[in-house]
Design a protein around this motif. Sequence first.
Motif, PDB file in Angstrom:
ATOM      1  N   ARG A 157      12.598  44.316 -12.486  1.00 45.01           N
ATOM      2  CA  ARG A 157      13.266  43.482 -11.965  1.00 45.01           C
ATOM      3  C   ARG A 157      13.082  41.807 -11.465  1.00 45.01           C
ATOM      4  N   GLU A 158      11.258  41.356 -11.722  1.00 45.93           N
ATOM      5  CA  GLU A 158      11.481  40.518 -11.215  1.00 45.93           C
ATOM      6  C   GLU A 158      11.928  39.491 -12.827  1.00 45.93           C
ATOM      7  N   VAL A 159      10.899  39.929 -13.793  1.00 44.82           N
ATOM      8  CA  VAL A 159      11.647  39.689 -15.127  1.00 44.82           C
ATOM      9  C   VAL A 159      12.906  39.389 -15.914  1.00 44.82           C
ATOM     10  N   ALA A 160      13.317  40.484 -15.050  1.00 41.36           N
ATOM     11  CA  ALA A 160      15.417  40.520 -15.406  1.00 41.36           C
ATOM     12  C   ALA A 160      15.619  38.979 -15.075  1.00 41.36           C
ATOM     13  N   GLU A 161      15.339  38.818 -13.177  1.00 36.08           N
ATOM     14  CA  GLU A 161      16.037  38.056 -12.992  1.00 36.08           C
ATOM     15  C   GLU A 161      15.217  36.353 -13.442  1.00 36.08           C
ATOM     16  N   SER A 162      13.681  36.095 -13.636  1.00 40.17           N
ATOM     17  CA  SER A 162      13.491  35.367 -14.452  1.00 40.17           C
ATOM     18  C   SER A 162      14.168  34.730 -15.669  1.00 40.17           C
ATOM     19  N   GLU A 163      14.424  35.716 -16.261  1.00 41.59           N
ATOM     20  CA  GLU A 163      15.246  35.769 -17.505  1.00 41.59           C
ATOM     21  C   GLU A 163      16.534  35.732 -17.951  1.00 41.59           C
ATOM     22  N   GLY A 164      17.099  35.855 -16.835  1.00 40.30           N
ATOM     23  CA  GLY A 164      18.284  36.041 -16.754  1.00 40.30           C
ATOM     24  C   GLY A 164      19.076  36.852 -17.345  1.00 40.30           C
ATOM     25  N   VAL A 165      18.605  37.720 -17.709  1.00 40.66           N
ATOM     26  CA  VAL A 165      18.964  39.475 -18.544  1.00 40.66           C
ATOM     27  C   VAL A 165      19.162  40.521 -17.507  1.00 40.66           C
ATOM     28  N   PRO A 166      19.616  41.882 -17.786  1.00 49.03           N
ATOM     29  CA  PRO A 166      20.086  42.777 -17.579  1.00 49.03           C
ATOM     30  C   PRO A 166      19.180  43.414 -16.892  1.00 49.03           C
ATOM     31  N   LEU A 167      18.380  44.451 -16.047  1.00 54.24           N
ATOM     32  CA  LEU A 167      16.999  44.929 -15.785  1.00 54.24           C
ATOM     33  C   LEU A 167      16.963  45.829 -16.994  1.00 54.24           C
ATOM     34  N   GLY A 168      17.784  46.635 -17.222  1.00 51.92           N
ATOM     35  CA  GLY A 168      17.760  47.313 -18.539  1.00 51.92           C
ATOM     36  C   GLY A 168      16.943  46.726 -19.745  1.00 51.92           C
ATOM     37  N   THR A 169      17.337  45.225 -19.906  1.00 50.86           N
ATOM     38  CA  THR A 169      17.235  44.351 -20.990  1.00 50.86           C
ATOM     39  C   THR A 169      15.726  44.158 -21.131  1.00 50.86           C
ATOM     40  N   ALA A 170      15.269  43.955 -19.508  1.00 50.50           N
ATOM     41  CA  ALA A 170      13.981  43.584 -18.991  1.00 50.50           C
ATOM     42  C   ALA A 170      12.798  44.529 -19.334  1.00 50.50           C
ATOM     43  N   LYS A 171      13.060  45.528 -19.372  1.00 44.86           N
ATOM     44  CA  LYS A 171      12.189  47.009 -19.433  1.00 44.86           C
ATOM     45  C   LYS A 171      12.376  47.520 -20.332  1.00 44.86           C
ATOM     46  N   THR A 172      13.127  46.966 -21.382  1.00 45.66           N
ATOM     47  CA  THR A 172      13.305  47.913 -23.111  1.00 45.66           C
ATOM     48  C   THR A 172      11.874  46.265 -23.642  1.00 45.66           C
ATOM     49  N   ARG A 173      12.669  45.079 -23.696  1.00 42.85           N
ATOM     50  CA  ARG A 173      12.016  44.500 -23.604  1.00 42.85           C
ATOM     51  C   ARG A 173      10.355  44.704 -23.480  1.00 42.85           C
ATOM     52  N   ILE A 174       9.646  44.619 -22.083  1.00 47.69           N
ATOM     53  CA  ILE A 174       8.615  45.095 -21.889  1.00 47.69           C
ATOM     54  C   ILE A 174       7.745  46.664 -22.477  1.00 47.69           C
ATOM     55  N   ARG A 175       8.974  47.505 -22.789  1.00 44.72           N
ATOM     56  CA  ARG A 175       8.330  48.841 -22.839  1.00 44.72           C
ATOM     57  C   ARG A 175       7.696  49.121 -24.687  1.00 44.72           C
ATOM     58  N   THR A 176       9.360  48.103 -25.572  1.00 46.06           N
ATOM     59  CA  THR A 176       8.925  48.158 -27.089  1.00 46.06           C
ATOM     60  C   THR A 176       7.871  47.051 -26.924  1.00 46.06           C
ATOM     61  N   GLY A 177       7.960  46.055 -26.375  1.00 48.48           N
ATOM     62  CA  GLY A 177       6.647  45.169 -26.893  1.00 48.48           C
ATOM     63  C   GLY A 177       5.564  46.062 -26.856  1.00 48.48           C
ATOM     64  N   THR A 178       5.481  46.280 -25.525  1.00 46.22           N
ATOM     65  CA  THR A 178       4.147  46.834 -25.387  1.00 46.22           C
ATOM     66  C   THR A 178       3.398  48.454 -26.492  1.00 46.22           C
TER      67      THR A 178
END
Length: 191
Positions: A157-178
């Motif tokens: 949620r903090e990543v999403a807010e910081s990046e200005g993207v939806p929560l699902g997008t932030a989760k996908t970026r973190i998961r895919t990156g991992t």
Amino acid sequence: MWRKGLSLGRVPDEALLSGLTTGDPELAVAFVRRFQRTIFGVAVAVLGDPQLAEDVAQQTFERAWRHAQVYDSRRGSVRAWLTAIAHNLAIDAVRARRASPIAPEDLDGLLAIVTETPERRALADDSAERVRRAVAELPREQARALVMAGIYGMTAREVAESEGVPLGTAKTRIRTGTLKVRALLEAAEKR
């Protein structure tokens, strides 16, 4: 197993760790010397503050001493176990002192920490170098999300807010990156 009079340089990591539980001062000193650069490097990379990193490194070794009996070699190496402890303690320290969220424009500097010089020297360990290279291969938005979550302990949620993207997008970026970093590291180990 190590016997008095033999060189400690070739003693397996697990034997040094078990030496912590027995209270053998020679094994304890050898254990700290073997891992101190790696542990300090992890703490400096997360915190950016050498003095606070020293405290975190000391706490890491204290925790390893107190919990050496729970180490399970089937779950990873001693080095991986210690770096996880150091990373978690450093994240806790960041959270404790963080008064406000990190500005997105500062994140390019965070990515530089993962890939550039002072921390690179501090993290001379091969595995840290492989992780830096793997993160550097990620698309920028995945790398930023992974650094925010993995190093700075930000929630999705903090990543999403910081990046200005939806929560699902932030989760996908973190998961895919991992997953990509894990795959790159596994491929590097097989070579």
